[in-house]
Write a protein that holds these residues in place. Structure first.
Motif, PDB file in Angstrom:
ATOM      1  N   ILE A 195       9.625  70.549  11.426  1.00 29.58           N
ATOM      2  CA  ILE A 195       8.499  71.043  12.229  1.00 29.58           C
ATOM      3  C   ILE A 195       8.757  70.693  13.689  1.00 29.58           C
ATOM      4  CG2 ILE A 195       7.110  68.933  11.886  1.00 29.58           C
ATOM      5  CD1 ILE A 195       4.613  70.790  11.901  1.00 29.58           C
ATOM      6  N   ARG A 196       8.396  71.605  14.593  1.00 26.34           N
ATOM      7  CA  ARG A 196       8.538  71.347  16.028  1.00 26.34           C
ATOM      8  C   ARG A 196       7.158  71.299  16.666  1.00 26.34           C
ATOM      9  NH1 ARG A 196       8.832  74.163  20.889  1.00 26.34           N
ATOM     10  NH2 ARG A 196      10.213  73.223  22.442  1.00 26.34           N
ATOM     11  N   LEU A 197       6.977  70.316  17.540  1.00 25.73           N
ATOM     12  CA  LEU A 197       5.723  70.185  18.270  1.00 25.73           C
ATOM     13  C   LEU A 197       6.021  70.050  19.751  1.00 25.73           C
ATOM     14  CD1 LEU A 197       5.470  68.211  15.487  1.00 25.73           C
ATOM     15  CD2 LEU A 197       3.105  68.406  16.190  1.00 25.73           C
ATOM     16  N   CYS A 198       5.109  70.570  20.582  1.00 25.02           N
ATOM     17  CA  CYS A 198       5.309  70.555  22.028  1.00 25.02           C
ATOM     18  C   CYS A 198       3.971  70.285  22.721  1.00 25.02           C
ATOM     19  CB  CYS A 198       5.879  71.909  22.466  1.00 25.02           C
ATOM     20  SG  CYS A 198       6.243  72.000  24.232  1.00 25.02           S
ATOM     21  N   PHE A 199       4.049  69.624  23.837  1.00 26.58           N
ATOM     22  CA  PHE A 199       2.901  69.367  24.701  1.00 26.58           C
ATOM     23  C   PHE A 199       2.261  70.698  25.095  1.00 26.58           C
ATOM     24  CE2 PHE A 199       1.865  67.812  29.266  1.00 26.58           C
ATOM     25  CZ  PHE A 199       0.610  67.371  28.885  1.00 26.58           C
ATOM     26  N   ASN A 200       0.930  70.777  24.963  1.00 26.49           N
ATOM     27  CA  ASN A 200       0.219  72.017  25.278  1.00 26.49           C
ATOM     28  C   ASN A 200      -0.238  72.018  26.737  1.00 26.49           C
ATOM     29  OD1 ASN A 200      -1.599  74.165  25.427  1.00 26.49           O
ATOM     30  ND2 ASN A 200      -2.270  73.876  23.314  1.00 26.49           N
ATOM     31  N   PRO A 201       0.104  73.041  27.508  1.00 25.59           N
ATOM     32  CA  PRO A 201      -0.295  73.048  28.921  1.00 25.59           C
ATOM     33  C   PRO A 201      -1.815  73.034  29.130  1.00 25.59           C
ATOM     34  CG  PRO A 201       0.675  75.165  28.303  1.00 25.59           C
ATOM     35  CD  PRO A 201       0.912  74.220  27.153  1.00 25.59           C
ATOM     36  N   LYS A 202      -2.574  73.352  28.068  1.00 22.03           N
ATOM     37  CA  LYS A 202      -4.043  73.357  28.168  1.00 22.03           C
ATOM     38  C   LYS A 202      -4.607  72.049  28.725  1.00 22.03           C
ATOM     39  CE  LYS A 202      -6.287  76.257  24.675  1.00 22.03           C
ATOM     40  NZ  LYS A 202      -7.006  76.149  23.392  1.00 22.03           N
ATOM     41  N   ILE A 203      -4.071  70.942  28.259  1.00 20.51           N
ATOM     42  CA  ILE A 203      -4.630  69.630  28.606  1.00 20.51           C
ATOM     43  C   ILE A 203      -4.144  69.137  29.975  1.00 20.51           C
ATOM     44  CG2 ILE A 203      -2.839  68.213  27.494  1.00 20.51           C
ATOM     45  CD1 ILE A 203      -6.494  67.412  26.958  1.00 20.51           C
ATOM     46  N   ARG A 204      -3.142  69.807  30.514  1.00 22.37           N
ATOM     47  CA  ARG A 204      -2.512  69.344  31.761  1.00 22.37           C
ATOM     48  C   ARG A 204      -3.499  69.198  32.914  1.00 22.37           C
ATOM     49  NH1 ARG A 204       1.933  72.742  34.023  1.00 22.37           N
ATOM     50  NH2 ARG A 204       1.890  71.247  35.705  1.00 22.37           N
ATOM     51  N   GLU A 205      -4.379  70.183  33.017  1.00 20.12           N
ATOM     52  CA  GLU A 205      -5.307  70.174  34.146  1.00 20.12           C
ATOM     53  C   GLU A 205      -6.225  68.954  34.083  1.00 20.12           C
ATOM     54  OE1 GLU A 205      -8.469  73.177  36.183  1.00 20.12           O
ATOM     55  OE2 GLU A 205      -7.079  74.016  34.700  1.00 20.12           O
ATOM     56  N   LYS A 206      -6.690  68.665  32.878  1.00 21.30           N
ATOM     57  CA  LYS A 206      -7.560  67.491  32.700  1.00 21.30           C
ATOM     58  C   LYS A 206      -6.813  66.212  33.071  1.00 21.30           C
ATOM     59  CE  LYS A 206     -10.805  68.986  29.145  1.00 21.30           C
ATOM     60  NZ  LYS A 206     -11.122  68.853  27.721  1.00 21.30           N
ATOM     61  N   ILE A 207      -5.551  66.148  32.663  1.00 19.08           N
ATOM     62  CA  ILE A 207      -4.738  64.967  32.993  1.00 19.08           C
ATOM     63  C   ILE A 207      -4.545  64.889  34.510  1.00 19.08           C
ATOM     64  CG2 ILE A 207      -2.440  63.902  32.777  1.00 19.08           C
ATOM     65  CD1 ILE A 207      -2.316  65.009  29.916  1.00 19.08           C
ATOM     66  N   ALA A 208      -4.229  66.028  35.102  1.00 20.93           N
ATOM     67  CA  ALA A 208      -3.980  66.068  36.553  1.00 20.93           C
ATOM     68  C   ALA A 208      -5.214  65.680  37.353  1.00 20.93           C
ATOM     69  CB  ALA A 208      -3.499  67.459  36.949  1.00 20.93           C
ATOM     70  N   ASN A 209      -6.406  65.983  36.796  1.00 18.19           N
ATOM     71  CA  ASN A 209      -7.643  65.665  37.510  1.00 18.19           C
ATOM     72  C   ASN A 209      -8.137  64.242  37.290  1.00 18.19           C
ATOM     73  OD1 ASN A 209      -7.981  68.118  38.805  1.00 18.19           O
ATOM     74  ND2 ASN A 209      -8.984  69.045  37.028  1.00 18.19           N
ATOM     75  N   SER A 210      -7.453  63.482  36.436  1.00 17.61           N
ATOM     76  CA  SER A 210      -7.890  62.102  36.192  1.00 17.61           C
ATOM     77  C   SER A 210      -7.597  61.270  37.446  1.00 17.61           C
ATOM     78  CB  SER A 210      -7.142  61.526  34.992  1.00 17.61           C
ATOM     79  OG  SER A 210      -5.769  61.398  35.296  1.00 17.61           O
ATOM     80  N   SER A 211      -8.357  60.209  37.618  1.00 20.67           N
ATOM     81  CA  SER A 211      -8.139  59.403  38.831  1.00 20.67           C
ATOM     82  C   SER A 211      -6.769  58.715  38.770  1.00 20.67           C
ATOM     83  CB  SER A 211      -9.273  58.404  39.052  1.00 20.67           C
ATOM     84  OG  SER A 211      -9.245  57.415  38.066  1.00 20.67           O
ATOM     85  N   PHE A 212      -6.292  58.437  37.548  1.00 22.44           N
ATOM     86  CA  PHE A 212      -4.957  57.838  37.397  1.00 22.44           C
ATOM     87  C   PHE A 212      -3.882  58.747  37.995  1.00 22.44           C
ATOM     88  CE2 PHE A 212      -0.958  57.665  34.975  1.00 22.44           C
ATOM     89  CZ  PHE A 212      -0.592  56.345  35.167  1.00 22.44           C
ATOM     90  N   MET A 213      -3.891  60.016  37.582  1.00 23.03           N
ATOM     91  CA  MET A 213      -2.847  60.935  38.047  1.00 23.03           C
ATOM     92  C   MET A 213      -3.009  61.247  39.534  1.00 23.03           C
ATOM     93  SD  MET A 213      -0.612  61.264  35.811  1.00 23.03           S
ATOM     94  CE  MET A 213       0.446  62.613  36.330  1.00 23.03           C
TER      95      MET A 213
END
Ligand code: ZN
Ligand code: ZN
Length: 207
Positions: A97-115
């Motif tokens: 099975i292959r799994l990959c990071f989904n770009p959907k969550i990227r924006e939320k991560i990018a908007n976190s105060s950490f990022m």
């Protein structure tokens, strides 16, 4: 239980970060989908697509910790593509099975105060634990379909690499070398079995 394991993973990895947490979650999910348990020896193989020296490369440590497919055992195979993705293989049952990071969550991560702080050049060590945990919880607790692209369990044609047993002692430096890495130098009566560094040859092969 999973949180306890997660903390052990962070200990192994060296710090708390969202990318290793994501690798950990993805590794557990891949095993669940294949119906397999963590590899003690080489029951499983991972083909890891994370590359070298790029953002979020920490992903690979989470995958290793969760699946037991590790650099040392040789069941972690690197195929550097710069992606937070991997294929988990169960060679005994010819499944993968292959799994990959989904770009959907990227924006939320990018908007976190950490990022936001990271993007502004603040070193991770100067960002509060709370802010670090906020992103970690985002990748751990968001619905799977927002975080990951999950492939279908499919047939695998993967043949586990053959392992060459035994070590030989280099006739120049005296250090033990795995047989596949021994090189022959000289000619006629003057043949020596030596390590790559003593042979003067170019680098050996990478597997
Ligand atoms: Zn990390
Ligand atoms: Zn040597």
């Amino acid at each position: 239980m999973e949180r306890e394991l997660l903390n052990k993973m962070f200990e192994f990895h060296g710090h708390k970060c969202w990318a290793s947490a994501l690798g950990f979650r993805t590794g557990l999910l891949a095993m669940e989908k294949l119906g397999v348990k963590r590899a003690n020896v080489k029951e499983l193989f991972v083909i890891l697509e994370t590359g070298y020296h790029h953002a979020a490369g920490c992903f690979g440590d989470g995958v290793q910790f969760a699946t037991g497919c590790t650099a040392g055992k040789g069941n972690l195979i690197r195929k550097p593509r710069g992606k937070l993705a991997f294929t988990l293989i169960d060679p005994k049952h010819w499944k993968q099975i292959r799994l990959c990071f989904n770009p959907k969550i990227r924006e939320k991560i990018a908007n976190s105060s950490f990022m936001k702080k990271r993007s502004a050049g603040v070193p991770p060590t100067e960002i509060s634990e709370e802010e670090v945990m906020e992103v970690i919880n985002l990748v751990l607790d968001s619905p799977v379909e927002d975080v990951l692209l999950v492939g279908k369990v499919g047939e695998s044609h993967f043949e586990p690499p053959h392992e060459v047993m035994g070590l030989e002692v280099c006739e120049i430096c005296g250090e033990p070398v795995a047989k596949a890495y021994v090189r022959i130098i000289g000619s006629g009566q003057n043949i020596k079995k030596v390590c790559i560094d003593c042979s003067g040859y170019e680098e050996g092969f990478e597997k």
